[in-house]
Design a protein around this motif. Structure first.
Motif, PDB file in Angstrom:
ATOM      1  N   UNK A  34      -7.103  13.796 -17.347  1.00 40.61           N
ATOM      2  CA  UNK A  34      -6.057  13.960 -16.350  1.00 40.61           C
ATOM      3  C   UNK A  34      -6.549  14.696 -15.108  1.00 40.61           C
ATOM      4  N   UNK A  35      -7.731  15.309 -15.187  1.00 40.20           N
ATOM      5  CA  UNK A  35      -8.311  15.962 -14.015  1.00 40.20           C
ATOM      6  C   UNK A  35      -9.031  14.972 -13.108  1.00 40.20           C
ATOM      7  N   UNK A  36      -9.197  13.736 -13.576  1.00 41.49           N
ATOM      8  CA  UNK A  36      -9.835  12.692 -12.765  1.00 41.49           C
ATOM      9  C   UNK A  36      -8.871  12.223 -11.682  1.00 41.49           C
ATOM     10  N   UNK A  37      -9.390  12.027 -10.482  1.00 44.29           N
ATOM     11  CA  UNK A  37      -8.599  11.513  -9.367  1.00 44.29           C
ATOM     12  C   UNK A  37      -7.907  10.210  -9.782  1.00 44.29           C
ATOM     13  N   UNK A  38      -6.595  10.088  -9.556  1.00 41.23           N
ATOM     14  CA  UNK A  38      -5.905   8.849  -9.923  1.00 41.23           C
ATOM     15  C   UNK A  38      -6.531   7.592  -9.332  1.00 41.23           C
ATOM     16  N   UNK A  39      -7.131   7.710  -8.160  1.00 39.28           N
ATOM     17  CA  UNK A  39      -7.772   6.553  -7.544  1.00 39.28           C
ATOM     18  C   UNK A  39      -9.012   6.107  -8.311  1.00 39.28           C
ATOM     19  N   UNK A  40      -9.602   7.026  -9.105  1.00 38.19           N
ATOM     20  CA  UNK A  40     -10.790   6.718  -9.895  1.00 38.19           C
ATOM     21  C   UNK A  40     -10.461   6.430 -11.358  1.00 38.19           C
ATOM     22  N   UNK A  41      -9.268   6.824 -11.783  1.00 35.83           N
ATOM     23  CA  UNK A  41      -8.908   6.766 -13.200  1.00 35.83           C
ATOM     24  C   UNK A  41      -9.038   5.356 -13.778  1.00 35.83           C
ATOM     25  N   UNK A  42      -8.652   4.334 -13.015  1.00 42.33           N
ATOM     26  CA  UNK A  42      -8.697   2.971 -13.530  1.00 42.33           C
ATOM     27  C   UNK A  42     -10.124   2.475 -13.754  1.00 42.33           C
ATOM     28  N   UNK A  43     -11.103   3.205 -13.241  1.00 48.40           N
ATOM     29  CA  UNK A  43     -12.493   2.821 -13.464  1.00 48.40           C
ATOM     30  C   UNK A  43     -13.001   3.192 -14.842  1.00 48.40           C
ATOM     31  N   UNK A  44     -12.263   4.024 -15.574  1.00 47.11           N
ATOM     32  CA  UNK A  44     -12.663   4.407 -16.929  1.00 47.11           C
ATOM     33  C   UNK A  44     -12.276   3.280 -17.874  1.00 47.11           C
TER      34      UNK A  44
END
Length: 278
Positions: free
Chosen positions: A131-141
């Motif tokens: 949840x500390x990951x930027x939402x804009x980057x989250x979908x890359x996981x």
């Protein structure tokens, strides 16, 4: 946990290091004398920057859940391409399932990232770190590994602007979360990061007992040391290798990266910097 290798320098065929050395990465997948596990057969990955990608490098990635020693496609690809910078990784799964999206290296735009080690008791702090990951980057996981979360956390904290500071900040975030959850030594490992031009190789653990990491000495110096070693003619003067354990038994060819250190390798050579040593 795993074994990995990164190369930077004049373009070569990855097979020269992945397949054709005395203690190649494929050989390490079957027998890793310095590894935490002897066998690393839970998949592999190869990420490479194409030879003609200067100026706007975008890496290609091939990953498989096959054991590296048993994959004909790895042999075909590593003998066919030429690359000035590539990563390869053989995996020993420590919890997350064996699936293609959990194989290293991981990619974001022009960046590659891979890891040998683990975030201890990752399940206890996975939600907080994710949840500390930027939402804009989250979908890359796409997978379920601690490494992929760590990569995206570092991206969130400025990896593309200052890789050393961002990886350090990401690891400190892991340690803070781990200590709050009662985990005494949250971080363990060696990491490789590249933007296609520079290679950063980190050796760090919360306990001060990190996985092994080595890099090669300068090729011109090695030619002086071993004038009859014909194999050195395969490599240009700027060739550098970072690897979990030495690829051969010749004294002086591979130098150990000290604990709590980042080795920075670029066309000018290599240098070491202290990393989170406080």
């Amino acid at each position: 946990m795993c074994r990995w290798l990164a190369y930077t320098g004049e373009p070569i065929r990855p097979s020269a290091l992945i397949l054709d050395t005395q203690h190649s990465v494929v050989a390490m997948s079957l027998n890793s004398p310095l590894g935490a596990e002897t066998v690393n057969g839970d998949g592999f990955g190869l990420g490479w920057y194409p030879e003609d990608a200067a100026g706007s490098p975008h890496p290609a990635v091939f990953r498989s859940i096959e054991p590296a020693w048993n994959d004909q496609n790895l042999r075909e690809i590593s003998r066919a391409v030429l690359s000035p910078l590539f990563f390869t990784h053989v995996r020993a799964a420590a919890g997350p399932p064996i699936q293609q999206t959990n194989c290293h290296p991981f990619r974001h735009e022009n960046w590659l990232f891979m890891h040998n080690g683990a975030i201890s008791q990752f399940g206890l702090i996975k939600r907080e770190l994710t949840f500390a990951v930027d939402p804009a980057l989250y979908t890359g996981i796409q997978g379920t590994t601690d490494t992929e979360v760590l990569f995206h956390l570092a991206l969130t904290l400025g990896l593309m602007d200052d890789p050393v500071a961002a990886v350090g900040a990401a690891i400190r975030r892991v340690e803070e979360a781990g200590h709050a959850a009662g985990i005494p030594f949250p971080m363990q490992g060696t990491l490789a990061v590249s933007d296609g031009e520079t290679l950063w190789a980190f050796r760090y653990s919360s306990q001060g007992r990190s996985r092994t990491l080595f890099h090669s000495a300068d090729v011109p110096a090695l030619r002086t040391m071993y004038p009859e070693a014909e194999r050195l003619e395969l490599f240009g003067d700027h060739a550098q290798v970072v690897v979990s354990e030495p690829l051969n038994d010749l004294p002086g060819v591979f130098l150990e990266v000290p604990e709590s250190t980042v080795a920075v390798l670029d066309p000018t050579g290599y240098h070491h910097r202290p990393f989170l040593d406080a």
